[in-house]
Design an enzyme around this catalytic site. Sequence first.
Site, PDB file in Angstrom:
ATOM      1  CG  HIS A 139      -2.004   1.028   1.105  1.00  0.00           C
ATOM      2  ND1 HIS A 139      -1.778   2.358   1.355  1.00  0.00           N
ATOM      3  CD2 HIS A 139      -3.296   0.928   0.704  1.00  0.00           C
ATOM      4  CE1 HIS A 139      -2.898   3.029   1.137  1.00  0.00           C
ATOM      5  NE2 HIS A 139      -3.831   2.190   0.736  1.00  0.00           N
ATOM      6  CD  GLU A 166      -5.493   1.672  -2.991  1.00  0.00           C
ATOM      7  OE1 GLU A 166      -6.672   1.739  -2.672  1.00  0.00           O
ATOM      8  OE2 GLU A 166      -4.569   1.658  -2.160  1.00  0.00           O
TER       9      GLU A 166
HETATM   10  P1  13P Z   1      -9.646   6.448   0.068  1.00  0.00           P
HETATM   11  O1  13P Z   1     -10.831   5.623  -0.433  1.00  0.00           O
HETATM   12  O2  13P Z   1      -9.867   7.006   1.433  1.00  0.00           O
HETATM   13  O3  13P Z   1      -9.223   7.470  -0.943  1.00  0.00           O
HETATM   14  O4  13P Z   1      -8.432   5.435   0.238  1.00  0.00           O
HETATM   15  C1  13P Z   1      -8.075   4.607  -0.799  1.00  0.00           C
HETATM   16  C2  13P Z   1      -7.090   3.640  -0.278  1.00  0.00           C
HETATM   17  O5  13P Z   1      -5.955   3.991  -0.016  1.00  0.00           O
HETATM   18  C3  13P Z   1      -7.548   2.254  -0.031  1.00  0.00           C
HETATM   19  O6  13P Z   1      -6.486   1.410   0.229  1.00  0.00           O
END
Ligand code: 13P
Length: 257
Positions: free
Chosen positions: A97, A170
């Site tokens: 992450h 992400e």
């Molecule tokens: P948000 O949905 O708060 O933008 O976070 C995304 C995330 O990092 C999920 O792992």
Amino acid sequence: MVKKYIVAGNWKLYIERAEEAKKIAAVLKRKVKLFPGVDMVLFPPAPLLPAVAQVLGKTSVALGAQTISVFSGGAHTGDVSGAVVKDLGASWVLVGHSERRAAGETNDMVCAQVRAAKNAGLHVMLCVGEKEKDHGGAHFSDIALQLSSALNGFSNPPAGGRTRIAIAYEPVWAIGKTAAEAMQPGELEEMVIFIRKTLTDILDRTAALRVPILYGGSVDGSNARQLLREGGVSGFLVGRASTDIDAFTEILNVCKK
Ligand code: 13P
């Protein structure tokens, strides 16, 4: 190609108390049947796994850890291994992450965690994403590197044995913002095609085609439908909105069959 959508909730450190975690889990347990065609996975902070697991009991809602140690056993004070979280009820783990990478995790460490997860029999949700929005397209090579280094040595095909792998794309610039600042579906579709192509270079082609690619970054009920339909993703990794039952329910509704 993808039979079921995955909707995962990364609670990060938003939830700090067992009572709160249990409350959310209890509501989702009651509602899970309302979302056919959705595989739900919750990623609470590791110490809250047993409380959530107890509430969920034998539901189809799966649990995961937000990270694991690269080590398995031994003198590693403060580390939490794949075996520990598995014993606490996790079947998945988030690896790589961006918030862990920002805290110092390198591509090599991410690769070691993928291996540790596999050895512990955990499914891997591998997070990749570029830091900056780059209109010139240079970020594609960052994503390719994150994927190839993390999956270096991953047995081929990855779905062989008990370990599943999913990619959570992400983009860091889209995390923790508003839906309006999230990635646009057209850009997402392009990235999903790129990730799929990169996976076919790294893994066995059949296996690569099977890997679910999720999107994360400011997903809520207002943008989920378009991102799902036009972005070509197999679901979402949701941060903040996953800790709000109404907001999470809206996303689950969008993804149900
Ligand atoms: P948000 O949905 O708060 O933008 O976070 C995304 C995330 O990092 C999920 O792992």
